[in-house]
Design an enzyme around this catalytic site. Structure first.
Site, PDB file in Angstrom:
ATOM      1  CG  ASN A 138       8.009   9.137  -8.776  1.00 47.94           C
ATOM      2  OD1 ASN A 138       6.579   8.845  -8.837  1.00 47.94           O
ATOM      3  ND2 ASN A 138       8.669   9.111  -7.720  1.00 47.94           N
ATOM      4  N   GLY A 182       5.352  11.119  -9.752  1.00 45.26           N
ATOM      5  CA  GLY A 182       4.953  10.024 -10.868  1.00 45.26           C
ATOM      6  C   GLY A 182       3.985   9.193  -9.974  1.00 45.26           C
ATOM      7  NE  ARG A 195       8.833   4.488  -3.611  1.00 45.47           N
ATOM      8  CZ  ARG A 195       8.953   5.450  -2.344  1.00 45.47           C
ATOM      9  NH1 ARG A 195       8.820   6.824  -2.457  1.00 45.47           N
ATOM     10  NH2 ARG A 195       9.416   4.921  -1.105  1.00 45.47           N
ATOM     11  CB  CYS A 196       4.801  11.128  -6.352  1.00 47.17           C
ATOM     12  SG  CYS A 196       6.823  11.639  -6.357  1.00 47.17           S
ATOM     13  CG  MET A 197       0.676  11.029  -7.784  1.00 49.32           C
ATOM     14  SD  MET A 197      -0.444  11.295  -9.422  1.00 49.32           S
ATOM     15  CE  MET A 197      -0.092   9.729 -10.408  1.00 49.32           C
TER      16      MET A 197
END
Length: 406
Positions: free
Chosen positions: A350, A393, A395-397
Site C-alpha cells: 500500500n 498505508g 495510499r489509504c491515508m
C-alpha cells in the site's frame, strides 16, 4: 483542464487531502475499538508524530497537503452548510425530539473549529452540560457516545475518490463509517475551494438509500488512459461497481471499468492493500491474492443506459491492453512466505506514488522496500508502527484531488 482532476495513479501528485485524527484516536479503547473497525488501541502521541512526518514528506516533494479538519471547519463558516450537517447528524429519529434540539443548541454554542473537532472526533454523554427530559440520556452510560468518533477518517482515500474529472462520494459498507460521507458531501458542496468548480459528483444524494451498492476508495485505482480498476471486496460490491461505472460513462469520465474479485478477508479488505501502481508498467502485488487467473470483468458502455459486462480470462492481459503496454513489471511482496505475509499485513503493497518511480512507504517493510529499490523504485520511507495498526498505508491515508495523467 479542471485543476480538480486525478488522471492516474502515478502522474505527478499535486494536491491531496489527509486527516490528523487526534480526538478520534483518543476515544479508542479496547472496549470500543472493534466496533470502530480498529484491531487495537493506538498510541495517540506516536501516531500523530508519524502522521506529521507523512505530511512533511509529501510537502518536501512539492505536494500541497490539505487537512480534512481544516476543510470542515472552513465549510462550517457557511451557515447553510452548518445547518445541513447538524440536520443530518442530530435528528429527532436518532435522539428523540427534545434531546435532539438541546444537543443541536449545545453544538451551535461552539466555534467552527470546536464543532469540526466534535463531528470528527466524537462527543460523550458526560461532556453534555445539561440533563434533558430524555430516556436515551438517562439510560446511557456517561462514557457512551452521543456522537461516535470517526477514527477511520484517517483513511481519506475511502470516503471519497477522484476519478478523472469527477468525485465519487462513496456509500460506505460499514455503519461505523457512513457518517464520513456527509462530511465530504458538505465540503465538496460548500467549501470555497470546490463550490465554484465544475466537476461530476457520484453517489451525492444523501437522502438515497444505496442498499447493497457500496464502494470504498481503497478499491478504486485510476490507472489512466480512461480506465478504472476496481476490486470486488468485503467493502465494495458488484452492485456498487456497476452503478459507479454507469455514472462514469454517463459523464464521459471513463471508457472502461475493470473489476477483479478479491477474497473477503480483513487482511485484504481493499484492492490497494494487495496492489498499487508505481511506474508506467510497474505494479506492487501480493501474489497470494493477485494473479493473472483471478476473476476479472471488463465493463464498457452499451448505448446510453446499459453496460456491457464481459468476464475476461487473463487479468494481466486486460491490464496491459488497457494501458497500451507490451509487458508488466510485477514486484511481489518481499521475504519468504512468513515475511511476505507479515509485510503485506503491515501494508507493504500500500504505497502512495508521488510521481513515476517515486513512492511513500512504511520503512518497517524492509524486505519489500529492498525489492522496490532493486527494481529502480525510489522509496521515501515513513514510520508507521502506530498508524499501520489501523490497517492502512500511505495510499489509504491520502485522497488525491489533483494529479497528472499519463
Amino acid at each position: 483542464m479542471n485543476k480538480l482532476f486525478v488522471g492516474s495513479e502515478i502522474g505527478q501528485l499535486r494536491r491531496v487531502i489527509l486527516h490528523r485524527p487526534e480526538r478520534a484516536l483518543s476515544h479508542l479503547t479496547p472496549t470500543n475499538c472493534h466496533n470502530l473497525l480498529f484491531d487495537d488501541v493506538l498510541s495517540v502521541e506516536k501516531a500523530l508524530l508519524e502522521h506529521d512526518q507523512f505530511v512533511k514528506t509529501l510537502e518536501n516533494q512539492g505536494v500541497d497537503v490539505l487537512l480534512l479538519q481544516d476543510l470542515l471547519e472552513q465549510t462550517l463558516e457557511n451557515p447553510e452548510a452548518k445547518e445541513w450537517l447538524l440536520k443530518h447528524q442530530i435528528s429527532h429519529y436518532r435522539f428523540g425530539p427534545t434531546f435532539a434540539n438541546q444537543i443541536r443548541s449545545f453544538l451551535l454554542e461552539h466555534s467552527n473549529k470546536e464543532l469540526a473537532s466534535i463531528l470528527l472526533g466524537g462527543l460523550a454523554f458526560i461532556e453534555l452540560p445539561f440533563k434533558a427530559p430524555s430516556m436515551l440520556q438517562q439510560l446511557s452510560d456517561p462514557f457512551d457516545f452521543v456522537i461516535d468518533p470517526l477514527p477511520n477518517h484517517l483513511f481519506t482515500r475511502d470516503t471519497s475518490c477522484w476519478i478523472y474529472g469527477g468525485v465519487s462520494i462513496n456509500p460506505m459498507a460499514k455503519a461505523a463509517r457512513k457518517r464520513e460521507s456527509n462530511h465530504l458531501r458538505a465540503i465538496y458542496r460548500w467549501h470555497p475551494l470546490f463550490s465554484n468548480q465544475d466537476f461530476a459528483r457520484y453517489f451525492e444524494d444523501e437522502n438515497r438509500y444505496y442498499d447493497n451498492a457500496t464502494i470504498e476508495g481503497g478499491d478504486v485505482l485510476v490507472i489512466g488512459k480512461g480506465n478504472v480498476l476496481v476490486g470486488i471486496s468485503e467493502r465494495t460490491t458488484p452492485q456498487g461497481i456497476e452503478n459507479l461505472a454507469k455514472q462514469l460513462f454517463r459523464t464521459h469520465q471513463a471508457k472502461q471499468v475493470i473489476a477483479i474479485k478479491l477474497p473477503e478477508d480483513r487482511s485484504c479488505m481493499h484492492l490497494d492493500t494487495v496492489m498499487t501502481h508505481m511506474d508506467h508498467n510497474v505494479f506492487s502485488v501480493y501474489p497470494r491474492v493477485i494473479d493473472k487467473n483471478m476473476g476479472c470483468w471488463s465493463i464498457t458502455p452499451c448505448g446510453e443506459q446499459h453496460l456491457d459486462i464481459k468476464e475476461m480470462p487473463n487479468f494481466q492481459n486486460v491490464l496491459m491492453s488497457a494501458l497500451e503496454l507490451d509487458n508488466l513489471n510485477i514486484i511481489t511482496t518481499g521475504g519468504d512466505s512468513y515475511e511476505a505475509e507479515r509485510e503485506q499485513w503491515h501494508d507493504a503493497n500500500n504505497v502512495l506514488t508521488i510521481k513515476p518511480g517515486v513512492v511513500v512507504a512504511y520503512e518497517r517493510n524492509t524486505y519489500t522496500n529492498e525489492k522496490y529499490d532493486k527494481a529502480g523504485i525510489h522509496v521515501l520511507p515513513i514510520t508507521g508502527d502506530e498508524l499501520g495498526r489501523g490497517r492502512g498505508g500511505a495510499r489509504c491515508m491520502s485522497c488525491p484531488i489533483e494529479r497528472d495523467g499519463i
